[in-house]
Design a protein around this motif. Structure first.
Motif, PDB file in Angstrom:
ATOM      1  N   CYS A 163      54.500  56.305  23.109  1.00 32.08           N
ATOM      2  CA  CYS A 163      53.795  55.344  22.244  1.00 32.08           C
ATOM      3  C   CYS A 163      53.830  53.936  22.818  1.00 32.08           C
ATOM      4  N   VAL A 164      54.971  53.505  23.304  1.00 31.91           N
ATOM      5  CA  VAL A 164      55.077  52.162  23.882  1.00 31.91           C
ATOM      6  C   VAL A 164      54.233  52.058  25.147  1.00 31.91           C
ATOM      7  N   THR A 165      54.185  53.105  25.939  1.00 30.14           N
ATOM      8  CA  THR A 165      53.360  53.093  27.155  1.00 30.14           C
ATOM      9  C   THR A 165      51.891  52.931  26.804  1.00 30.14           C
ATOM     10  N   ILE A 166      51.416  53.638  25.793  1.00 30.99           N
ATOM     11  CA  ILE A 166      50.016  53.505  25.364  1.00 30.99           C
ATOM     12  C   ILE A 166      49.743  52.074  24.899  1.00 30.99           C
ATOM     13  N   LEU A 167      50.651  51.499  24.128  1.00 27.53           N
ATOM     14  CA  LEU A 167      50.461  50.125  23.668  1.00 27.53           C
ATOM     15  C   LEU A 167      50.424  49.150  24.834  1.00 27.53           C
ATOM     16  N   LYS A 168      51.341  49.314  25.799  1.00 29.45           N
ATOM     17  CA  LYS A 168      51.367  48.419  26.955  1.00 29.45           C
ATOM     18  C   LYS A 168      50.097  48.565  27.781  1.00 29.45           C
ATOM     19  N   ALA A 169      49.536  49.773  27.856  1.00 27.06           N
ATOM     20  CA  ALA A 169      48.321  49.989  28.640  1.00 27.06           C
ATOM     21  C   ALA A 169      47.094  49.368  27.971  1.00 27.06           C
ATOM     22  N   PHE A 170      47.030  49.408  26.643  1.00 26.05           N
ATOM     23  CA  PHE A 170      45.840  48.939  25.941  1.00 26.05           C
ATOM     24  C   PHE A 170      45.854  47.444  25.633  1.00 26.05           C
ATOM     25  N   PHE A 171      47.014  46.834  25.582  1.00 29.09           N
ATOM     26  CA  PHE A 171      47.090  45.412  25.257  1.00 29.09           C
ATOM     27  C   PHE A 171      47.488  44.607  26.485  1.00 29.09           C
ATOM     28  N   GLU A 172      47.035  43.380  26.517  1.00 30.34           N
ATOM     29  CA  GLU A 172      47.333  42.493  27.639  1.00 30.34           C
ATOM     30  C   GLU A 172      48.802  42.068  27.581  1.00 30.34           C
ATOM     31  N   MET A 173      49.544  42.408  28.619  1.00 28.00           N
ATOM     32  CA  MET A 173      50.957  42.045  28.689  1.00 28.00           C
ATOM     33  C   MET A 173      51.180  40.772  29.492  1.00 28.00           C
ATOM     34  N   PHE A 174      50.135  40.326  30.219  1.00 23.79           N
ATOM     35  CA  PHE A 174      50.261  39.169  31.093  1.00 23.79           C
ATOM     36  C   PHE A 174      49.195  38.132  30.766  1.00 23.79           C
ATOM     37  N   GLU A 175      49.498  36.888  31.106  1.00 23.50           N
ATOM     38  CA  GLU A 175      48.534  35.802  30.929  1.00 23.50           C
ATOM     39  C   GLU A 175      47.426  35.937  31.971  1.00 23.50           C
ATOM     40  N   GLU A 176      46.467  35.024  31.950  1.00 27.04           N
ATOM     41  CA  GLU A 176      45.306  35.089  32.839  1.00 27.04           C
ATOM     42  C   GLU A 176      45.684  35.095  34.315  1.00 27.04           C
ATOM     43  N   ASP A 177      46.829  34.500  34.678  1.00 28.18           N
ATOM     44  CA  ASP A 177      47.225  34.457  36.088  1.00 28.18           C
ATOM     45  C   ASP A 177      47.694  35.817  36.603  1.00 28.18           C
ATOM     46  N   GLY A 178      47.920  36.767  35.698  1.00 35.29           N
ATOM     47  CA  GLY A 178      48.330  38.106  36.088  1.00 35.29           C
ATOM     48  C   GLY A 178      49.798  38.252  36.423  1.00 35.29           C
ATOM     49  N   ALA A 179      50.558  37.166  36.377  1.00 34.02           N
ATOM     50  CA  ALA A 179      51.976  37.223  36.747  1.00 34.02           C
ATOM     51  C   ALA A 179      52.901  36.834  35.602  1.00 34.02           C
ATOM     52  N   THR A 180      52.459  35.923  34.755  1.00 32.03           N
ATOM     53  CA  THR A 180      53.283  35.434  33.658  1.00 32.03           C
ATOM     54  C   THR A 180      53.167  36.375  32.470  1.00 32.03           C
ATOM     55  N   GLU A 181      54.316  36.871  32.012  1.00 39.79           N
ATOM     56  CA  GLU A 181      54.286  37.762  30.850  1.00 39.79           C
ATOM     57  C   GLU A 181      53.877  36.988  29.605  1.00 39.79           C
ATOM     58  N   ARG A 182      53.072  37.633  28.781  1.00 40.66           N
ATOM     59  CA  ARG A 182      52.584  37.023  27.542  1.00 40.66           C
ATOM     60  C   ARG A 182      53.749  36.834  26.572  1.00 40.66           C
ATOM     61  N   ALA A 183      53.847  35.647  25.999  1.00 45.98           N
ATOM     62  CA  ALA A 183      54.937  35.321  25.073  1.00 45.98           C
ATOM     63  C   ALA A 183      54.764  36.054  23.746  1.00 45.98           C
ATOM     64  N   TRP A 184      55.884  36.385  23.131  1.00 44.95           N
ATOM     65  CA  TRP A 184      55.880  37.008  21.808  1.00 44.95           C
ATOM     66  C   TRP A 184      55.353  35.977  20.817  1.00 44.95           C
ATOM     67  N   PRO A 185      54.301  36.312  20.041  1.00 43.05           N
ATOM     68  CA  PRO A 185      53.639  35.295  19.219  1.00 43.05           C
ATOM     69  C   PRO A 185      54.318  34.991  17.882  1.00 43.05           C
TER      70      PRO A 185
END
Length: 161
Positions: free
Chosen positions: A10-32
């Motif tokens: 389930c977590v793998t599917i969520l990580k695949a479908f949602f953006e985990m990184f910012e636009e630069d592709g390297a910075t992980e998206r912050a918990w909102p």
């Protein structure tokens, strides 16, 4: 461990479908959302377990990320069974990996059914970058393990006995 396998999938599917990184592709998206911790109050008779309230958590040493929180969720589901004495630590680790591979195989199968090109990527529980892509009957899994490309078949069977 069934719970750990499902949590990994389930977590793998969520990580695949949602953006985990910012636009630069390297910075992980912050918990909102804000994080909270329990603050217990001393009750009648000096009982410190009288319940409490949730208060904002102090700032962590490293910021919370969406991917980190999803990985933590999978770990908590899996490890709780270990603490209950139902499974061993190795069950936790291997079952998360098994669930991850089941999820990737499902994503790969589905990617081939789309008429237009589709691609999604995520960071695996082992830190590999996994990209699943497909188009009109064909699908591919590419794995980058710290700059080294691993064939999908090797990745799927990496931890096989």
């Amino acid at each position: 461990a069934g719970h750990a396998t499902v949590a990994g999938a389930c977590v793998t599917i969520l990580k695949a479908f949602f953006e985990m990184f910012e636009e630069d592709g390297a910075t992980e998206r912050a918990w909102p959302l804000p994080a909270f911790v329990a603050r217990f109050t001393e009750g009648a008779g000096g009982n410190a377990n009288e319940g409490g309230e949730l208060v904002p958590a102090p700032e962590p040493a490293s910021p919370l990320t969406v991917q980190g929180e999803l990985d933590k969720l999978a770990a908590n589901v899996s490890i709780a069974r270990n603490m209950a004495g139902v499974h061993y630590y190795s069950d936790y680790v291997e079952s998360l990996r098994l669930g991850e591979r089941v999820a990737v195989s499902i994503l790969e199968e589905q990617a081939a059914t789309y008429g237009e090109r589709v691609s999604m990527s995520f960071t695996s529980f082992d830190g590999d970058t996994v990209r699943v892509s497909g188009h009109a009957g064909a699908a591919y899994v590419d794995v980058d393990a710290g700059g080294v490309r691993i064939p999908a078949a090797s990745w799927y069977g990496r931890y096989a006995a």
